[in-house]
Design a protein around this motif. Structure first.
Motif, short mmCIF file in Angstrom:
data_model
loop_
_atom_site.label_atom_id
_atom_site.label_comp_id
_atom_site.label_asym_id
_atom_site.label_seq_id
_atom_site.Cartn_x
_atom_site.Cartn_y
_atom_site.Cartn_z
N GLY A 219 29.63 33.08 13.88
CA GLY A 219 30.79 33.34 13.05
C GLY A 219 32.09 33.37 13.83
N ARG A 220 33.17 33.45 13.09
CA ARG A 220 34.51 33.45 13.68
C ARG A 220 34.84 34.82 14.26
NH1 ARG A 220 40.14 32.38 10.57
NH2 ARG A 220 39.35 34.18 9.43
N LYS A 221 35.46 34.84 15.42
CA LYS A 221 35.80 36.11 16.07
C LYS A 221 37.16 36.60 15.58
CE LYS A 221 33.06 35.22 20.21
NZ LYS A 221 32.07 36.25 19.88
N LYS A 222 37.19 36.95 14.30
CA LYS A 222 38.40 37.51 13.71
C LYS A 222 38.00 38.63 12.76
CE LYS A 222 42.10 35.35 12.86
NZ LYS A 222 43.19 34.51 12.31
N ARG A 223 38.93 39.52 12.50
CA ARG A 223 38.65 40.68 11.67
C ARG A 223 38.06 40.26 10.32
NH1 ARG A 223 41.28 44.22 7.94
NH2 ARG A 223 40.59 46.36 8.29
N GLY A 224 36.96 40.89 9.98
CA GLY A 224 36.29 40.60 8.72
C GLY A 224 35.22 39.53 8.82
N ASP A 225 35.20 38.77 9.93
CA ASP A 225 34.25 37.67 10.07
C ASP A 225 33.19 37.92 11.13
OD1 ASP A 225 35.46 36.22 8.09
OD2 ASP A 225 36.69 35.02 9.44
N TYR A 226 33.21 39.09 11.77
CA TYR A 226 32.22 39.38 12.80
C TYR A 226 30.84 39.55 12.17
CZ TYR A 226 36.10 40.25 15.99
OH TYR A 226 37.22 40.13 16.77
N ARG A 227 29.84 38.92 12.77
CA ARG A 227 28.46 39.07 12.31
C ARG A 227 27.52 38.60 13.41
NH1 ARG A 227 26.45 34.05 11.45
NH2 ARG A 227 27.89 32.39 10.85
N GLY A 228 26.23 38.77 13.16
CA GLY A 228 25.23 38.33 14.12
C GLY A 228 24.89 36.87 13.93
N ILE A 229 23.86 36.42 14.66
CA ILE A 229 23.41 35.03 14.60
C ILE A 229 21.93 35.02 14.24
CG2 ILE A 229 22.98 35.08 17.10
CD1 ILE A 229 23.53 32.09 17.19
N VAL A 281 20.78 45.91 2.72
CA VAL A 281 21.80 45.07 3.35
C VAL A 281 23.07 45.19 2.53
CG1 VAL A 281 22.44 42.73 4.04
CG2 VAL A 281 20.06 43.47 4.24
N PRO A 282 24.12 45.82 3.06
CA PRO A 282 25.33 46.05 2.27
C PRO A 282 26.08 44.75 1.97
CG PRO A 282 25.66 46.75 4.54
CD PRO A 282 24.21 46.39 4.41
N VAL A 283 26.82 44.76 0.89
CA VAL A 283 27.55 43.56 0.47
C VAL A 283 28.59 43.16 1.52
CG1 VAL A 283 29.30 44.85 -0.83
CG2 VAL A 283 28.79 42.48 -1.45
N GLU A 284 29.05 44.12 2.32
CA GLU A 284 30.02 43.78 3.37
C GLU A 284 29.43 42.77 4.36
OE1 GLU A 284 31.33 47.59 1.61
OE2 GLU A 284 29.40 46.80 2.31
N THR A 285 28.12 42.86 4.57
CA THR A 285 27.47 41.88 5.44
C THR A 285 27.51 40.50 4.81
OG1 THR A 285 25.98 43.54 6.41
CG2 THR A 285 25.28 41.25 6.54
N CYS A 286 27.24 40.43 3.52
CA CYS A 286 27.29 39.14 2.81
C CYS A 286 28.69 38.53 2.85
CB CYS A 286 26.85 39.31 1.37
SG CYS A 286 25.28 40.18 1.14
N SER A 287 29.70 39.40 2.75
CA SER A 287 31.08 38.93 2.66
C SER A 287 31.61 38.37 3.97
CB SER A 287 32.00 40.06 2.18
OG SER A 287 31.71 40.39 0.83
N THR A 288 30.92 38.61 5.08
CA THR A 288 31.39 38.00 6.33
C THR A 288 31.27 36.48 6.27
OG1 THR A 288 29.19 38.23 7.35
CG2 THR A 288 30.78 40.01 7.72
N CYS A 289 30.40 35.98 5.40
CA CYS A 289 30.30 34.53 5.18
C CYS A 289 30.79 34.13 3.79
CB CYS A 289 28.84 34.07 5.33
SG CYS A 289 28.29 33.93 7.03
N HIS A 290 30.42 34.91 2.80
CA HIS A 290 30.70 34.51 1.42
C HIS A 290 32.10 34.95 0.99
CE1 HIS A 290 26.68 32.94 0.63
NE2 HIS A 290 26.24 33.93 1.37
N ASN A 291 33.09 34.40 1.70
CA ASN A 291 34.49 34.56 1.33
C ASN A 291 35.10 33.16 1.26
OD1 ASN A 291 35.51 33.82 4.09
ND2 ASN A 291 34.50 35.74 4.63
N ARG A 292 36.35 33.08 0.88
CA ARG A 292 36.98 31.78 0.64
C ARG A 292 36.13 31.00 -0.36
NH1 ARG A 292 37.86 28.69 5.81
NH2 ARG A 292 35.61 28.94 5.95
N GLY A 293 36.32 29.69 -0.47
CA GLY A 293 35.50 28.91 -1.39
C GLY A 293 35.42 29.55 -2.76
N LYS A 294 34.21 29.80 -3.24
CA LYS A 294 34.03 30.47 -4.53
C LYS A 294 34.17 31.98 -4.43
CE LYS A 294 31.28 26.89 -6.78
NZ LYS A 294 30.04 26.57 -7.51
#
Length: 322
Positions: A219-229, A281-294
């Motif tokens: 993921g992108r190294k910016k606030r809100g986008d940090y996550r694991g691999i 798994v909290p929704v905040e984890t999902c939102s690290t990817c599922h933002n923008r787009g839809k």
């Protein structure tokens, strides 16, 4: 801590079956509760590998008998060189590119099918973009991040018999959306090629704007986008700031680290952060990817993405932008 003292402590730890990693990583959270079946199996494997108590090496590899950081964080113990287990020191053992040696020891089926998941292939968003740039593949969803194909034996597919029958029916109804095989995204075009065919810009657009969220990357190294691999994309918690807030004082406070050293999964598995305990798994984890787009992640949270000023806090000040 003096080097000689550390060596003595490590010797005592090995002699008494203690975790020598904790000589430096004191206070780190157990990846799962010690009473859990998962942790019991990890400890049993450490014992089988000849390193009782050093459960960290089962996932991370490394050499628990070394005192210096560089030496301890390198290689793997002799047992894992000839048996299932880590083949090197893995800072991120959930990574898609090596998790067949870690998570895959117990979760073989899940790891075996990861390359065919939409979270890895991203074929849906790729097809959508290709359609918008001239329908380069027509209705076919046959381009992904990587070359992959379905197993020849349909019984190797995951899911219940009812689910497998359902997927077969969908494949017959919508064959363009369920290909047997996918080709990788073509190389990024040159400026000269785009001048001749502007629609080729889609491949640059996809790489720059759309494909940072597949589970084969961190993921992108910016606030809100940090996550694991890999497995850790969903199963290891990260905060919006990407800062570690656990008890291990040796872990850097620079952004880019997990929130705490713990696995989040089912409602039965508890994760504790300071005085807060949660499960699932909290929704905040999902939102690290599922933002923008839809924007399905942030929409589910009741948040709105905008190019304008962020919403305000209780005192009327603008909040930091995610």
């Amino acid at each position: 801590m003096p080097y000689v003292t550390l060596i003595i402590l490590l010797f005592v730890a090995v002699l008494h079956g203690k975790n020598s990693c904790l000589e430096c990583h004191e206070g780190i959270e157990p990846i799962r509760a010690n009473s859990s079946e998962m942790m019991k199996q990890i400890k049993a494997l450490a014992l089988k590998a000849g390193h009782e108590g050093n459960d960290c090496i089962v996932c991370h590899g490394g050499n628990p008998q070394e005192a210096a950081k560089e030496a301890a964080h390198s290689g793997t113990v002799a047992y894992f060189q000839t048996h299932e287990g880590p083949k090197e020191f893995y800072p991120a053992p959930g990574s898609s590119w090596i998790n067949h040696n870690t998570c895959g020891m117990c979760h073989k089926e899940q790891v075996a099918v990861q390359m065919n998941s939409l979270m890895m292939s991203e074929q849906g968003k790729i097809q959508g973009a290709l359609w918008g740039f001239g329908a380069k593949e027509g209705y076919n969803h046959n381009v992904g991040n990587y070359a992959t194909k379905n197993p020849d034996d349909p019984h190797r597919r995951l899911g219940t018999k009812q689910y497998q029958a359902y997927m077969k029916q969908l494949t017959r109804m919508e064959p363009q959306a369920f290909p047997h095989e996918m080709t990788p995204l073509p190389p990024a075009p040159t400026a000269e090629a785009i001048e001749k065919d502007p629609s080729l810009a889609v491949y640059t657009y996809l790489r720059q704007e759309c494909l940072r969220c597949h589970t084969g990357s961190k993921g992108r190294k910016k606030r809100g986008d940090y996550r694991g691999i890999g497995c850790a994309s969903c199963h290891v918690p990260y905060s919006n700031e990407g800062i570690y807030e656990g008890g291990d004082q040796s872990i850097s406070k620079e952004p880019g680290h997990m929130l705490v050293h713990a696995i989040q999964s089912s409602r039965k598995v508890k994760v504790k952060v300071h005085d807060t305990e949660y499960s699932g798994v909290p929704v905040e984890t999902c939102s690290t990817c599922h933002n923008r787009g839809k924007r399905i992640g942030v929409s589910y949270q009741g948040l709105m993405e905008t190019e304008y000023s962020a919403t305000f806090d209780a005192e009327g000040h603008e909040k930091d932008i995610l």
